[in-house]
Design a protein around this motif. Structure first.
Motif, short mmCIF file in Angstrom:
data_model
loop_
_atom_site.label_atom_id
_atom_site.label_comp_id
_atom_site.label_asym_id
_atom_site.label_seq_id
_atom_site.Cartn_x
_atom_site.Cartn_y
_atom_site.Cartn_z
N ARG A 101 -6.58 -34.98 -69.55
CA ARG A 101 -5.58 -34.00 -69.05
C ARG A 101 -4.47 -33.91 -69.77
O ARG A 101 -3.92 -33.01 -70.18
CB ARG A 101 -5.05 -34.43 -67.50
CG ARG A 101 -6.15 -34.14 -66.57
CD ARG A 101 -5.40 -34.43 -64.98
NE ARG A 101 -4.93 -35.61 -64.85
CZ ARG A 101 -6.17 -36.58 -64.27
NH1 ARG A 101 -7.32 -36.00 -63.79
NH2 ARG A 101 -5.45 -37.86 -64.15
N TYR A 102 -4.15 -35.21 -70.55
CA TYR A 102 -3.12 -35.25 -71.40
C TYR A 102 -3.39 -34.25 -72.67
O TYR A 102 -2.70 -33.54 -73.34
CB TYR A 102 -2.76 -36.59 -71.81
CG TYR A 102 -1.82 -36.86 -72.83
CD1 TYR A 102 -0.36 -36.78 -72.47
CD2 TYR A 102 -2.16 -37.34 -74.21
CE1 TYR A 102 0.49 -36.51 -73.54
CE2 TYR A 102 -1.04 -37.43 -75.09
CZ TYR A 102 0.20 -37.28 -74.79
OH TYR A 102 1.35 -37.53 -75.79
N ILE A 103 -4.68 -34.46 -73.20
CA ILE A 103 -5.04 -33.71 -74.33
C ILE A 103 -5.04 -32.15 -74.04
O ILE A 103 -4.39 -31.60 -74.85
CB ILE A 103 -6.36 -34.15 -74.91
CG1 ILE A 103 -6.52 -35.45 -75.41
CG2 ILE A 103 -6.88 -33.06 -75.79
CD1 ILE A 103 -7.75 -36.27 -75.68
N GLN A 104 -5.48 -32.09 -72.97
CA GLN A 104 -5.20 -30.57 -72.40
C GLN A 104 -3.67 -30.08 -72.57
O GLN A 104 -3.77 -28.82 -72.85
CB GLN A 104 -5.89 -30.30 -71.09
CG GLN A 104 -6.00 -28.91 -70.65
CD GLN A 104 -6.82 -28.07 -71.53
OE1 GLN A 104 -7.86 -28.24 -72.06
NE2 GLN A 104 -6.52 -26.76 -71.51
N LEU A 106 -1.58 -30.95 -74.26
CA LEU A 106 -0.93 -30.99 -75.63
C LEU A 106 -1.37 -29.72 -76.06
O LEU A 106 -0.68 -29.04 -77.04
CB LEU A 106 -1.36 -32.08 -76.51
CG LEU A 106 -0.90 -33.68 -76.20
CD1 LEU A 106 -1.47 -34.54 -77.00
CD2 LEU A 106 0.55 -33.49 -76.58
N HIS A 107 -2.69 -29.55 -75.98
CA HIS A 107 -3.15 -28.16 -76.33
C HIS A 107 -2.40 -26.84 -75.84
O HIS A 107 -1.96 -25.79 -76.45
CB HIS A 107 -4.70 -27.78 -76.08
CG HIS A 107 -5.51 -28.76 -76.82
ND1 HIS A 107 -6.05 -28.32 -78.45
CD2 HIS A 107 -6.41 -29.68 -76.71
CE1 HIS A 107 -6.78 -29.31 -78.72
NE2 HIS A 107 -6.80 -29.89 -77.75
N GLU A 108 -2.06 -27.02 -74.74
CA GLU A 108 -1.24 -26.20 -74.01
C GLU A 108 0.12 -25.88 -74.60
O GLU A 108 0.52 -24.68 -75.08
CB GLU A 108 -1.06 -26.01 -72.61
CG GLU A 108 -2.53 -25.96 -71.83
CD GLU A 108 -2.46 -26.45 -70.45
OE1 GLU A 108 -1.44 -26.73 -69.96
OE2 GLU A 108 -3.63 -26.34 -69.96
N ASP A 109 0.71 -27.10 -74.90
CA ASP A 109 1.91 -26.97 -75.64
C ASP A 109 1.93 -26.36 -76.85
O ASP A 109 2.87 -25.60 -77.54
CB ASP A 109 2.50 -28.50 -75.38
CG ASP A 109 2.88 -29.07 -74.31
OD1 ASP A 109 3.07 -28.11 -73.20
OD2 ASP A 109 3.12 -30.16 -73.94
N LEU A 110 0.87 -26.69 -77.73
CA LEU A 110 0.69 -26.26 -78.95
C LEU A 110 0.60 -24.84 -79.11
O LEU A 110 1.01 -24.14 -79.79
CB LEU A 110 -0.46 -27.03 -79.72
CG LEU A 110 -0.65 -26.76 -81.11
CD1 LEU A 110 0.33 -27.13 -81.92
CD2 LEU A 110 -1.90 -27.05 -81.52
N GLN A 111 -0.37 -24.25 -78.09
CA GLN A 111 -0.23 -22.74 -78.09
C GLN A 111 0.77 -22.02 -77.84
O GLN A 111 1.12 -21.06 -78.34
CB GLN A 111 -1.48 -22.34 -76.93
CG GLN A 111 -1.76 -21.12 -76.77
CD GLN A 111 -2.64 -20.58 -77.88
OE1 GLN A 111 -3.08 -21.08 -78.66
NE2 GLN A 111 -2.05 -19.25 -78.14
N VAL A 112 1.95 -22.73 -76.88
CA VAL A 112 2.88 -21.88 -76.42
C VAL A 112 4.08 -22.08 -77.86
O VAL A 112 4.39 -21.16 -78.09
CB VAL A 112 3.63 -22.58 -75.25
CG1 VAL A 112 5.26 -22.32 -75.20
CG2 VAL A 112 2.85 -22.64 -74.21
#
Length: 131
Positions: A101-104, A106-112
């Motif tokens: 969940r934490y990795i997911q 981080l991916h979402e934050d990176l996309q934003v």
């Protein structure tokens, strides 16, 4: 073979150290390196026990590595290791789920952050066109 098992691979080394007198009361170490191809590579299988200590399960040298018994043992370990990895994927622990969940997130934050960067770049390009 469980996830609590590791193989320590040793390549090369030396057998003994002899001291050579170089005069003046000084001695320097002279190592006798291992050149026998049957002893050049060793694999030591270590298993972490429930008591919290490492136990040597088996020691294989160059002779063992080419034997049929070793090949059979390696294939068995490979199948068992695959089974353990499948179990971890099918039945993840709570810690693994939290990490996922934490990795997911981080991916979402990176996309934003990437989308914000693109829109900022577009705004700068538009502003430069108007000047």
């Amino acid at each position: 073979m469980s996830p609590h098992c590791v193989w320590l691979v040793i390549v090369g080394g030396y057998e003994e150290t002899k001291w050579k007198d170089v005069g003046g009361g000084k001695k320097v170490p002279m190592a006798k390196y291992i050149t026998d191809t049957n002893r050049l590579i060793m694999i030591i299988e270590l298993v972490y026990s429930e008591a919290g200590e490492w136990i040597v399960q088996s020691v294989l040298d160059g002779n063992d590595l080419t034997s049929k018994n070793y090949q059979e043992k390696y294939q068995l370990y490979s199948k068992t290791r695959t089974w353990w990895m499948d179990q971890l994927i099918e039945y993840p622990t709570e810690r693994e789920m939290k990490l996922q969940r934490y990795i997911q997130s981080l991916h979402e934050d990176l996309q934003v952050a990437h989308e914000s960067k693109v829109s900022l770049q577009e705004a700068l390009v538009e502003a430069n066109k108007q000047v």
